[in-house]
Each structure stands twice: as C-alpha cells, then as structure tokens.
Design an enzyme around this catalytic site. Structure first.
Site, PDB file in Angstrom:
ATOM      1  N   ASP A  59      22.605 -13.673  29.188  1.00  0.00           N
ATOM      2  CA  ASP A  59      21.945 -14.743  28.429  1.00  0.00           C
ATOM      3  C   ASP A  59      22.474 -16.124  28.818  1.00  0.00           C
ATOM      4  O   ASP A  59      21.710 -17.083  28.904  1.00  0.00           O
ATOM      5  CB  ASP A  59      22.018 -14.512  26.917  1.00  0.00           C
ATOM      6  CG  ASP A  59      23.407 -14.413  26.331  1.00  0.00           C
ATOM      7  OD1 ASP A  59      24.396 -14.328  27.082  1.00  0.00           O
ATOM      8  OD2 ASP A  59      23.514 -14.412  25.086  1.00  0.00           O
ATOM      9  N   HIS A  63      20.236 -19.013  30.433  1.00  0.00           N
ATOM     10  CA  HIS A  63      20.268 -20.314  29.756  1.00  0.00           C
ATOM     11  C   HIS A  63      20.516 -21.433  30.771  1.00  0.00           C
ATOM     12  O   HIS A  63      19.783 -22.424  30.818  1.00  0.00           O
ATOM     13  CB  HIS A  63      21.355 -20.300  28.676  1.00  0.00           C
ATOM     14  CG  HIS A  63      21.561 -21.596  27.986  1.00  0.00           C
ATOM     15  ND1 HIS A  63      20.993 -21.889  26.767  1.00  0.00           N
ATOM     16  CD2 HIS A  63      22.286 -22.697  28.336  1.00  0.00           C
ATOM     17  CE1 HIS A  63      21.350 -23.115  26.398  1.00  0.00           C
ATOM     18  NE2 HIS A  63      22.141 -23.619  27.336  1.00  0.00           N
ATOM     19  N   GLU A  64      21.544 -21.285  31.603  1.00  0.00           N
ATOM     20  CA  GLU A  64      21.881 -22.337  32.567  1.00  0.00           C
ATOM     21  C   GLU A  64      20.820 -22.468  33.648  1.00  0.00           C
ATOM     22  O   GLU A  64      20.476 -23.573  34.072  1.00  0.00           O
ATOM     23  CB  GLU A  64      23.264 -22.088  33.180  1.00  0.00           C
ATOM     24  CG  GLU A  64      24.407 -22.108  32.171  1.00  0.00           C
ATOM     25  CD  GLU A  64      24.498 -23.381  31.336  1.00  0.00           C
ATOM     26  OE1 GLU A  64      24.026 -24.451  31.767  1.00  0.00           O
ATOM     27  OE2 GLU A  64      25.060 -23.303  30.227  1.00  0.00           O
ATOM     28  N   HIS A  67      18.061 -24.582  32.403  1.00  0.00           N
ATOM     29  CA  HIS A  67      18.333 -26.018  32.507  1.00  0.00           C
ATOM     30  C   HIS A  67      17.894 -26.538  33.877  1.00  0.00           C
ATOM     31  O   HIS A  67      17.353 -27.640  33.991  1.00  0.00           O
ATOM     32  CB  HIS A  67      19.823 -26.310  32.307  1.00  0.00           C
ATOM     33  CG  HIS A  67      20.259 -26.352  30.875  1.00  0.00           C
ATOM     34  ND1 HIS A  67      19.646 -27.117  29.910  1.00  0.00           N
ATOM     35  CD2 HIS A  67      21.285 -25.712  30.250  1.00  0.00           C
ATOM     36  CE1 HIS A  67      20.254 -26.955  28.758  1.00  0.00           C
ATOM     37  NE2 HIS A  67      21.256 -26.099  28.929  1.00  0.00           N
ATOM     38  N   TYR A  78      18.826 -35.397  28.676  1.00  0.00           N
ATOM     39  CA  TYR A  78      19.789 -34.595  27.935  1.00  0.00           C
ATOM     40  C   TYR A  78      20.462 -35.442  26.857  1.00  0.00           C
ATOM     41  O   TYR A  78      21.667 -35.700  26.896  1.00  0.00           O
ATOM     42  CB  TYR A  78      20.820 -33.971  28.876  1.00  0.00           C
ATOM     43  CG  TYR A  78      21.557 -32.827  28.253  1.00  0.00           C
ATOM     44  CD1 TYR A  78      20.927 -31.612  28.048  1.00  0.00           C
ATOM     45  CD2 TYR A  78      22.872 -32.962  27.846  1.00  0.00           C
ATOM     46  CE1 TYR A  78      21.589 -30.550  27.459  1.00  0.00           C
ATOM     47  CE2 TYR A  78      23.548 -31.909  27.258  1.00  0.00           C
ATOM     48  CZ  TYR A  78      22.895 -30.701  27.065  1.00  0.00           C
ATOM     49  OH  TYR A  78      23.565 -29.661  26.465  1.00  0.00           O
ATOM     50  N   GLU A  87      17.973 -27.971  25.391  1.00  0.00           N
ATOM     51  CA  GLU A  87      18.848 -26.871  24.973  1.00  0.00           C
ATOM     52  C   GLU A  87      18.047 -25.714  24.393  1.00  0.00           C
ATOM     53  O   GLU A  87      18.311 -24.548  24.688  1.00  0.00           O
ATOM     54  CB  GLU A  87      19.864 -27.351  23.932  1.00  0.00           C
ATOM     55  CG  GLU A  87      21.113 -27.932  24.489  1.00  0.00           C
ATOM     56  CD  GLU A  87      21.890 -26.987  25.385  1.00  0.00           C
ATOM     57  OE1 GLU A  87      22.016 -25.776  25.076  1.00  0.00           O
ATOM     58  OE2 GLU A  87      22.388 -27.458  26.411  1.00  0.00           O
ATOM     59  N   ASP A 101      16.758 -10.697  22.255  1.00  0.00           N
ATOM     60  CA  ASP A 101      18.128 -10.811  21.725  1.00  0.00           C
ATOM     61  C   ASP A 101      18.253 -12.250  21.235  1.00  0.00           C
ATOM     62  O   ASP A 101      18.359 -13.174  22.026  1.00  0.00           O
ATOM     63  CB  ASP A 101      19.157 -10.514  22.817  1.00  0.00           C
ATOM     64  CG  ASP A 101      20.591 -10.723  22.345  1.00  0.00           C
ATOM     65  OD1 ASP A 101      20.802 -11.108  21.175  1.00  0.00           O
ATOM     66  OD2 ASP A 101      21.508 -10.521  23.156  1.00  0.00           O
ATOM     67  N   ASP A 139      28.049 -34.487  21.366  1.00  0.00           N
ATOM     68  CA  ASP A 139      26.933 -33.561  21.547  1.00  0.00           C
ATOM     69  C   ASP A 139      25.675 -34.306  21.977  1.00  0.00           C
ATOM     70  O   ASP A 139      24.574 -33.822  21.759  1.00  0.00           O
ATOM     71  CB  ASP A 139      26.710 -32.776  20.254  1.00  0.00           C
ATOM     72  CG  ASP A 139      25.831 -31.558  20.446  1.00  0.00           C
ATOM     73  OD1 ASP A 139      25.825 -30.986  21.542  1.00  0.00           O
ATOM     74  OD2 ASP A 139      25.143 -31.183  19.479  1.00  0.00           O
ATOM     75  N   HIS A 144      22.809 -29.618  20.707  1.00  0.00           N
ATOM     76  CA  HIS A 144      23.029 -28.213  20.363  1.00  0.00           C
ATOM     77  C   HIS A 144      22.654 -27.922  18.915  1.00  0.00           C
ATOM     78  O   HIS A 144      21.950 -26.958  18.626  1.00  0.00           O
ATOM     79  CB  HIS A 144      24.483 -27.810  20.627  1.00  0.00           C
ATOM     80  CG  HIS A 144      24.810 -27.766  22.080  1.00  0.00           C
ATOM     81  ND1 HIS A 144      25.336 -28.854  22.743  1.00  0.00           N
ATOM     82  CD2 HIS A 144      24.667 -26.788  23.000  1.00  0.00           C
ATOM     83  CE1 HIS A 144      25.505 -28.534  24.014  1.00  0.00           C
ATOM     84  NE2 HIS A 144      25.108 -27.294  24.198  1.00  0.00           N
TER      85      HIS A 144
END
Length: 191
Positions: A59, A63-64, A67, A78, A87, A101, A139, A144
């Site tokens: 995962d 995810h990366e 991006h 971002y 994100e 999941d 952040d 996030h």
C-alpha cells in the site's frame, strides 16, 4: 521488488498505464533511506521512491507511485486543499490496489496508520479553519489530516454505508477506482 512490480502491474492492468509518466519511465526504489519514519516520491526530476526502514509495503508503494502519476497528470500542488486531494488520491489508489484494504500503513508502520473508512476527528479540520496537523509537524496546510474527507467519500462510494443520516449504496472498488483515477488525472493543479 515485489511491491514495485505489483504496483506497476496494477496500474497497467487497471488503467492501461505504462509507468508513472505513461511512457515507460524507469523508477528507482530505495529502502533504508533514513527518512525518519516515512516514504516519499522525490519528483519527476529524480524518479525515485524512497522508504525508511520498516516502511516497505504494497500500500505504501502504491501510494507513492500514485503521487508520481498525479505529478505527471494533474500536477496537484502539494499544499492546502489541492495537497489534501493529492494525498487522498494516493490513499484511494492504494486501497483499491489492495482490493479494498481501507487502512494505510497497517502492515508496516505502527502508529502511522490512516483509516479511509473512519478518518476520525481530523477529517474536517480544514473546514473548521485549522491548517495543519500538530502531530505531523509541517503538514503543508493539512494535506494528511484533510485527505480524510475524500478518503471517506471514496470508501462510501465503493463499499456503501451510512454516514451523516444518509445511506449510500456502494458501486464496488473497481468502479470507484476508475471514477477517482479519472478525476485525479484531469483536475487542474490548484483544484
């Protein structure tokens, strides 16, 4: 290696995408990168995905990689709301690639998990005028903590459920992933 291969294969099989740039660009994956408990995509100039020790998981890889796809397509900035979408799209594609999941980082990163199905109280922090999550340092305007809004929407669209007095009938993970992929790749950078 397996996570990188499976992420690439899922994007290819699901969206007919050939690497993050859709032009078969090579990627470098680094583990034990000394990131202080994190993983990241370094940007198109380098084409590197890095993982801190213990952060290698399917995962997180997906995810990366997402991006990278986002940078190549919509180029979502971002920070603030566009960063929260950036994100969120990465979380959503990881959840979809994992077959639904709905918890990010649960297999590798204790204490850093993010639930898409139950994002918690931080979900609406931006709407209340709070920028950033004090538990995550800088952040970038809440990228996030505010990603939970779209994460929850994706979960409800895929799985269905009851939320804020509304019953939602789910359309399944596959259809949901195509809806969000389409949005992710077509938005403007400041969306």
């Amino acid at each position: 290696w397996w996570n990188a291969r499976d992420t690439y294969a899922w994007f290819h099989q699901t969206f007919s995408r050939h690497s993050w740039d859709n032009n078969e660009a090579e990627l470098q994956y680094y583990i034990h990168a000394g990131l202080g408990g994190n993983a990241n995509w370094t940007g198109a100039d380098c084409g590197i995905i890095q993982f801190d020790t213990g952060w290698v998981a399917y995962d997180i890889s997906t995810h990366e990689f997402t991006h990278a796809v986002t940078e190549d397509t919509s180029g979502l900035m971002y920070q603030n709301e566009s960063g929260a979408l950036n994100e969120s799209f990465s979380d959503i594609m990881a959840a979809a690639a994992g077959g639904g999941d709905w918890v990010m980082g649960d297999t590798c990163c204790p204490g850093f998990e993010r639930s898409l199905s139950n994002p918690g109280r931080d979900m609406y922090s931006k709407l209340k005028g709070i920028t950033g999550n004090p538990t995550e340092g800088n952040d970038y305007g809440g990228v996030h903590s505010n990603s939970g809004i779209t994460n929850k929407a994706a979960y409800l669209i895929a799985a269905g459920g009851f939320h804020n007095a509304w019953t939602v009938s789910g359309i399944g993970v596959g259809k949901m992933s195509h809806v969000f992929y389409s949005a992710m790749t077509q938005l403007g950078s400041g969306a």
